[in-house]
Design a protein around this motif. Structure first.
Motif, PDB file in Angstrom:
ATOM      1  N   VAL C 275       0.847  -1.195   0.000  1.00  0.00           N
ATOM      2  CA  VAL C 275       0.000   0.000   0.000  1.00  0.00           C
ATOM      3  C   VAL C 275       0.883   1.247   0.000  1.00  0.00           C
ATOM      4  CG1 VAL C 275      -1.677   1.301   1.329  1.00  0.00           C
ATOM      5  CG2 VAL C 275      -1.944  -1.138   1.090  1.00  0.00           C
ATOM      6  N   LEU C 276       1.946   1.177   0.777  1.00  0.00           N
ATOM      7  CA  LEU C 276       2.889   2.301   0.804  1.00  0.00           C
ATOM      8  C   LEU C 276       3.468   2.539  -0.586  1.00  0.00           C
ATOM      9  CD1 LEU C 276       3.822   3.851   3.355  1.00  0.00           C
ATOM     10  CD2 LEU C 276       6.010   2.719   3.070  1.00  0.00           C
ATOM     11  N   GLY C 277       3.812   1.435  -1.234  1.00  0.00           N
ATOM     12  CA  GLY C 277       4.350   1.558  -2.584  1.00  0.00           C
ATOM     13  C   GLY C 277       3.363   2.220  -3.529  1.00  0.00           C
ATOM     14  N   LEU C 278       2.108   1.840  -3.418  1.00  0.00           N
ATOM     15  CA  LEU C 278       1.070   2.459  -4.248  1.00  0.00           C
ATOM     16  C   LEU C 278       1.023   3.962  -3.997  1.00  0.00           C
ATOM     17  CD1 LEU C 278      -2.145   0.255  -4.057  1.00  0.00           C
ATOM     18  CD2 LEU C 278      -0.778   0.728  -6.048  1.00  0.00           C
ATOM     19  N   ALA C 279       1.112   4.317  -2.730  1.00  0.00           N
ATOM     20  CA  ALA C 279       1.013   5.735  -2.392  1.00  0.00           C
ATOM     21  C   ALA C 279       2.206   6.503  -2.929  1.00  0.00           C
ATOM     22  CB  ALA C 279       0.910   5.888  -0.878  1.00  0.00           C
ATOM     23  N   VAL C 280       3.387   5.915  -2.790  1.00  0.00           N
ATOM     24  CA  VAL C 280       4.592   6.611  -3.241  1.00  0.00           C
ATOM     25  C   VAL C 280       4.563   6.843  -4.745  1.00  0.00           C
ATOM     26  CG1 VAL C 280       7.057   6.281  -3.589  1.00  0.00           C
ATOM     27  CG2 VAL C 280       6.070   5.868  -1.360  1.00  0.00           C
ATOM     28  N   GLU C 281       4.111   5.820  -5.491  1.00  0.00           N
ATOM     29  CA  GLU C 281       4.099   5.952  -6.940  1.00  0.00           C
ATOM     30  C   GLU C 281       2.803   6.584  -7.435  1.00  0.00           C
ATOM     31  OE1 GLU C 281       6.628   4.138  -8.824  1.00  0.00           O
ATOM     32  OE2 GLU C 281       7.646   3.476  -7.015  1.00  0.00           O
ATOM     33  N   ASN C 282       1.858   6.811  -6.531  1.00  0.00           N
ATOM     34  CA  ASN C 282       0.578   7.432  -6.882  1.00  0.00           C
ATOM     35  C   ASN C 282      -0.140   6.650  -7.969  1.00  0.00           C
ATOM     36  OD1 ASN C 282      -1.434   9.259  -6.588  1.00  0.00           O
ATOM     37  ND2 ASN C 282      -0.495  10.857  -7.804  1.00  0.00           N
TER      38      ASN C 282
END
Lengths: 557, 353, 396
Positions: C275-282
């Motif tokens: 989920v963090l990865g999704l947020a970082v890459e938007n």
């Protein structure tokens, strides 16, 4: 236990089906439905000007509704509000409304109300209450072709006896008007007619109606009125969208234009008191006498206004802001009125559609010209005397800008006329016998045999193509100018250099932009053919120009 | 922890770091290109789609005869890609605004920082000083990672060969032509000089001059100038590059930079993990030890308490026994006294009569 | 002697018909595998696989290599838990896990010899010429050293079986070193298998491509390892119970519950990282597409859900549920590896150009898995894997 098992199976099924869905969805390319380019469909999205839309736009088939209402004997006032002398071309309101809720109510109540009453009468009707997505399809399609009042069409109107303006001789006032801000009234001043778009823009500004509103009010209303009064309805103009805005309509107008030209030789000139010739100067006839202005400019330009009119459809191509002299706004150093575009830019900007040189560049893109002109790099202003003198009169024997400014209008016109008539706009070419009939290109003959080029035939065909163009005739100053189209980068001459005298080995580091001989031949011939839409010989049809050497080419099969 | 164990862990860390220091080669520096390296400029407006370049390449490189001959232009109706038999192909593209189709030649772009060279774990690809990216089939293992890495979908593989399958891709005719100062097969064959061979810097200038001189003819962009860090095959076109089937979203980052970050972490892992794990091990051992010690302590304490208890009881018992004994003695003494008294009285009574 | 008494009569004594069915089926599969092997090395990859120039890596890389390495992660996880973290209760799981891991990696190398064009050149990167800029080089190096490490760790068992006490005690002394080495090497190559795809961002779907791929692969390998240990202990208990001694029988539940609880935590961590990865890459907008649905099914259904169920089952001490959840979690890992290597890779190619493995590829894969099963059974029934060797009882 049974419930648990059922629960597990349910979860399992959901997962498996979502997996299947996910896998299939990744492979399908979801295609958006293609948009409809039906002319006559109005995009209803008035609310989008106020806030973000929560439903897709509505595609409204105006023409269809016009027809239906006509059959019922109803007219435009069914939906459009009538004001003193005209209809307001908004739907059921007399101006733009900024309240989105009010707009929504207007549309819903009136549209659906009418549909509902028809439905009650048992007739086929449009979507009713609750069938939201039948109207809100979002497929508003392409906007229709924008309409240009071509000269032929304009002639139809100003020469028509059915259109009259009060008791005046001319009927320009039937459409053209100006606005008196003090008395707040429209009036017509003869000889001061402007292009509609000078005041009526694409969006409402300073309470001046948009072009869309104004033109529909002016044109459609009049057509609708005339239709009622004239026996043969075909003689008044169209009231349907597709009557003006469709491709068919455009073709109709072009056809009429051609017919008119055939009948009358040329379309009669729009008489607004404009000059036939102009001596173009930096100053506008004495009003701008600043020393700066007087010192600007290479020399006056005698300009054949009338013949330029003949090649334009509308004055607005050059007179893009007002029907005045260019130098009124575009001063030598630039002024705020002219957007700080200096006179020299306004006249010489090659990328512009409305500068002199820009328009000439555009003309050179025509198929008859592009064969040679496409290969020429974009022009740069080099200050070569001969290039400037093509348009500017300059020298000790001719009036300078300062002198011309001192002249009165009549003298200026006379000067202009003299110089214009002195210009040689006829085609210049060498005598037929001096042009080689065939040229044998055999220097590189290796895999293929020599090319027997029909040199004279090509040249004469090109010359015939531009015979009618006075612009070509004038700017091709010398007899050898046309030859320079292929025999480029060398002076015009009866014996111009052959290709192989400059083009040799390819990939010369010192001159990388110059192709080798083979590529020079191919590029020159092929690019010209492409630009002039010459289909034969085709680029890849090698044997169309040179036969293959030897008989057995089986090695390549 | 024991000294030996500690040293052992440090040794592992050190050895790993040395081995992983070769990852330095994957640093993030940007390569500006070998000076005087060759490049090819492809001008799509001059390309007529005649496929002579394909023929030239095939002949010069000694490739197999194609299924359909090179003058069969109907193959252009389908979009093709490079294959194990074709280092280069020409594709035809229909552009909506134009009546004439446009053509593009597809081949290895000889990137300045090739993804294939970065990806190959035996170093089979090399960016030569002449600009060409060459392939060495004598070391290739056939892992095909280069095919994954190449953003232009260029390398092809000889899947049908069982014992000597090779990667097949354009080499700019390095061995046979370029290194001898001659033209690559395709460049030589092109009849309209749509392909220009020259030094990369010079070709960029040529391209810029063309774009400036003919602004209406060309898209104002040289493809390959910066894409994927720059390539040695440059393209100029009369129509947007997407219409030529070219990927315009490739960005300017050279491919090796995408993995150099991950590789840089390797020495870090090798250095830190022993410390981390050693630390955890030490802590867990210590915990166990302390647990053991505490257990021992509590056992000892329990034992001591029990002993103390026993001793006290013994003392009490002893005391009691003493007291009891004393009482007994006193009693006995008393009794004896009484008896003696009684006896004495008895004796006295007899003498009185 | 002693050894014989432990093995043969129990083996032939119990359920004769069940064993020979196993032998028949595996025998057939192995024979077909041999035939396919001959085909592979005489005809090449082309006639045998559906690999093409757009899909150079197919089933063998996706399953045999990526999944194989991930699922063999039980080795380092279990040895780390037992020897580094000092959790002695997992001691009985160590040997089976190491056996699985060793066989797993051996079979990965075997699968590579099929997939790679010239397998006899596999040592080239170390002996002839190294491409050290390549992530694949690092993978190869680490896998090779790790395989040796696993063989070293397992050699203890082999030495016990062969009664070579001196060698055995040598190995025992270096157990900690080997374990630490194993964790280091595993961290590197598990994450690097994910890092392989870092070089092709323009071919990968944004939901699966991220600069965090190495972290995702590493963390999910921990999960894979734990789940596999649970699974194989359960399977061993079902089919090889007669080989288990009391310690193994009693300790089974502890191991399963312990790993189940740990897996819950790691899975939860993995989901948060994703989920963090999704947020970082938007990348949120991609979730609304078909690929997004697949991504959500993978993440929520196969990672988040098992996390939750593991946690509850561990608390309620429901060993059976943990078993099934472990299987579910293993499927999730497999799905993830397939998604990265075959679905997200080249996602923007036209539909008709996608890859699906041919039957012979499936054949080789099944052959390799079967080989693994057979070898596992061979070792587990003969060597002191599921029980303590009566002469060597000082393993701690």
């Amino acid at each position: 236990m049974d419930r648990k098992r059922f629960f597990i199976i349910l979860i399992g099924t959901i997962f498996i089906s979502s997996l299947i869905f996910a896998f299939t969805a990744t492979s399908k390319e979801y295609q958006e439905q293609g948009s409809d380019s039906e002319v006559g469909s109005v995009r209803i999205d008035a609310i989008s000007q106020i806030k973000e839309l929560s439903m897709p736009t509505v595609r409204f088939s105006h023409d269809m509704h016009t027809d239906v209402l006509e059959k019922q004997g109803k007219n435009c006032q069914t939906c459009h509000v009538q004001k003193e002398d005209g209809l307001i071309f908004f739907y059921e309101r007399s101006g733009s409304i900024q309240d989105s809720e009010a707009l929504k109510t207007i549309y819903h109540e009136n549209c659906i109300g009418c549909h509902a009453s028809r439905h009650e009468d048992g007739a086929s009707s449009g979507p009713l209450d609750g069938e939201c997505r039948s109207c809100h399809t979002g497929n508003a399609g392409k906007r229709s072709q924008s309409f240009v009042m071509e000269k032929a069409l304009h002639y139809t109107h100003w020469s028509s006896e059915d259109i009259a303006y009060q008791d005046a001789e001319k009927n320009c006032g039937a459409c053209h008007h100006q606005y008196d801000t003090e008395r707040e009234v429209l009036y017509w001043e003869e000889g001061a007619e402007q292009n509609c778009r000078y005041c009526h823009k694409d969006s409402e500004q300073d309470e001046i109606r948009t072009m869309r509103q104004a033109s529909h009010d002016q044109c459609v209303r009049c057509h609708a009125r005339k239709r009622d009064g004239v026996k043969d309805a075909g003689e008044s103009g169209p009231i349907h969208c597709e009557g003006c805005h469709s491709k068919k309509a455009k073709q109709r107008i072009e056809h009429a234009s051609r017919k008119l030209k055939e009948k009358m030789g040329e379309i009669p000139r729009l008489e607004r008191g404009q000059p036939k010739v102009v001596l173009m100067l930096p100053a506008d006839g004495g009003q701008n006498t600043e020393r700066e202005n007087q010192q600007g400019g290479v020399g006056p330009v005698p300009f054949d206004h009338r013949s330029h009119e003949a090649s334009m459809d509308t004055c607005r191509v050059c007179h893009h802001k007002s029907l005045e002299a260019c130098s009124k706004c575009h001063t030598v150093s630039g002024s705020e009125k002219g957007g700080f575009v200096q006179l020299s830019q306004a006249m010489h900007e090659t990328q512009s559609q409305r500068s002199c040189m820009g328009c000439h560049e555009q003309e050179k893109k025509a198929a008859s010209c592009a064969g040679c002109h496409d290969a020429m790099p974009a022009p740069e202003q080099t200050g070569e005397s001969e290039k400037c003198r093509a348009c500017h009169i300059q020298g000790d024997q001719v009036p300078s800008v300062a002198e011309a400014i001192e002249m009165n209008a009549t003298n200026r016109r006379e000067t202009a006329r003299l110089f214009i008539e002195a210009r040689d706009t006829t085609q210049k070419l060498y005598e037929r016998e001096d042009i080689p009939e065939t040229v044998t290109i055999d220097v590189l003959a290796d895999e293929y045999k020599a090319v027997e080029m029909p040199h004279r035939q090509i040249l004469l065909a090109m010359a015939e193509d531009i015979e009618e163009s006075s612009m070509a005739g004038y700017f091709h100053r010398e007899r050898g100018t046309l030859c320079q189209g292929c025999h480029h980068n060398s002076p015009a001459s009866k014996d111009p250099p052959s290709c192989r005298s400059c083009h040799g080995k390819p990939f010369n580091e010192k001159d990388p932009l110059k192709p080798g001989l083979q590529a020079a031949y191919h590029q020159q011939c092929m690019n010209c053919h492409e630009a002039m839409n010459v289909d034969e010989p085709a680029n890849r049809d090698c044997t169309a120009c040179h036969e293959k050497q030897g008989t057995d080419e089986a090695a390549h099969q | 922890m024991h000294r030996r164990k500690f040293l052992g862990l440090m040794g592992a860390a050190g050895a790993g770091s040395v081995a992983a220091s070769t990852a330095r080669a994957a640093s993030g520096k940007h390569f500006e290109g070998y000076p005087d390296s060759f490049a090819v400029l492809f001008d799509s407006t001059e390309c007529i789609g005649c496929r002579e370049c394909e023929r030239g390449c095939n002949e010069v490189n000694g490739l197999d005869d194609p299924e359909r001959p090179f003058d069969d232009l109907s193959v252009l109706e389908t979009k093709r890609r490079t294959t194990s038999d074709a280092y280069t192909v020409v594709n035809k593209y229909d552009v909506p605004e134009q009546s004439e189709p446009v053509y593009r030649k597809i081949q290895c772009n000889h990137c300045m920082e090739p993804a294939c060279a970065s990806a190959c774990f035996v170093g089979a690809f090399q960016k030569t000083e002449l600009g060409a990216v060459t392939y060495d089939p004598t070391v290739c293992v056939g892992c095909r990672y280069c095919m994954i890495a190449c953003p232009f979908h260029v390398p092809a593989y000889e899947y049908d060969k069982a014992l000597e399958p090779r990667i097949m891709k354009c080499t700019m005719c390095y061995e046979i032509r370029l290194s001898k100062g001659e033209l690559p097969g395709c460049v030589e064959a092109c009849p309209t000089e749509a392909l220009l061979l020259g030094k990369r810097e010079q070709l960029l200038q040529v391209a810029r001059r063309k774009l400036q001189a003919y602004p209406d003819r060309y898209e104002q962009h040289i493809y390959g100038e910066t894409e994927m860090g720059g390539t040695n095959w440059l393209y100029i076109s009369g129509t947007p590059f997407e219409n030529l089937g070219m990927n315009t979203n490739l960005g300017d980052t050279p491919a090796p930079k995408f993995t150099s970050g991950a590789l840089k972490l390797v020495p870090g892992v090798v250095a830190l993990w022993p410390l981390l794990l050693g630390g955890i091990y030490a802590i867990s051992r210590r915990k166990d030890k302390i647990a053991d010690q505490e257990r021992e302590q509590s056992v000892e304490q329990a034992v001591a308490e029990t002993k103390e208890q026993a001793r006290k009881e013994l003392e009490e018992f002893k005391d009691k026994a003493e007291r009891d004994k004393k009482k007994e003695i006193e009693k006995a003494v008393q009794k004896a006294k009484e008896e003696a008294e009684a006896e004495r009285k008895d004796e006295q009574g007899g003498s009185d009569e | 002697m002693n050894r014989g008494a432990l093995m043969s009569d129990q083996e032939t004594g119990k359920g004769g018909s069940k064993l020979s069915l196993f032998h028949i089926v595996t025998g057939v599969i192995l024979l077909i595998g041999v035939a396919l092997t001959v085909y592979r090395f005489t005809q090449g990859l082309g006639p045998m696989t559906n690999l093409n120039n757009e899909y150079p890596w197919g089933l063998w890389i996706s399953f045999d290599l990526l999944c194989g390495v991930a699922l063999a992660a039980g080795g380092y996880v279990t040895t780390a838990a037992c020897y580094i973290f000092g959790l002695k209760k997992f001691h009985i799981a160590v040997r089976p896990a190491v056996l699985t891991a060793m066989l797993g990696y051996l079979l990965v190398v075997l699968a590579l010899t099929y997939d790679v064009g010239r397998p006899w050149r596999l040592p080239y990167p170390f002996l002839v010429q190294s491409g050290t800029t390549s992530v694949l080089f690092e993978v190869a190096l680490c896998v090779m050293i790790y395989l040796l490490t696993l063989i070293a760790e397992y050699s203890q068992v082999a030495f016990e079986w062969m009664r070579m006490s001196v060698a055995r005690s040598l190995v025992m002394k270096s157990i900690l070193f080997l374990t630490v080495l194993g964790v280091i090497l595993s961290t590197m190559h598990q994450s690097s298998l994910g890092a392989l795809y870092l070089i092709a961002p323009y071919k990968m779907h944004p939901l699966w491509y991220s600069s965090f791929i190495p972290v995702y692969f590493f963390v999910s390998s921990i999960v894979a390892g734990m789940s596999m240990v649970i699974l194989e202990m359960s399977l061993a208990r079902r089919f090889l119970r007669h080989k288990m001694d009391e310690a193994h029988e009693q300790g089974y539940e502890t191991v399963v519950l312990g790993f189940g609880k740990a897996a819950a935590f790691v899975l939860a961590g993995y989901v948060s990282l994703k989920v963090l990865g999704l947020a970082v890459e938007n990348d949120w907008s991609y979730l609304l597409t078909g690929f997004g649905a697949l991504f959500l099914v993978e993440l929520l259904g196969f990672f988040a859900l098992p996390a939750y169920i593991f946690a509850i089952a561990a608390r309620e001490r429901r060993v059976g549920i943990i078993k099934w959840t472990a299987l579910w979690s293993v499927l999730g890992i497999v799905l993830n590896r397939f998604n990265v290597s075959l679905v997200a890779y080249n996602w923007n190619l036209k539909v008709g150009e996608h890859y699906f493995p041919g039957w012979m590829e499936f054949g080789i894969t099944i052959f390799i898995v079967t080989l693994g099963l057979v070898l596992y059974r061979y070792c587990a029934t003969r060597m002191p894997v599921l029980h303590e060797h009566p002469d060597y009882t000082d393993t701690h």
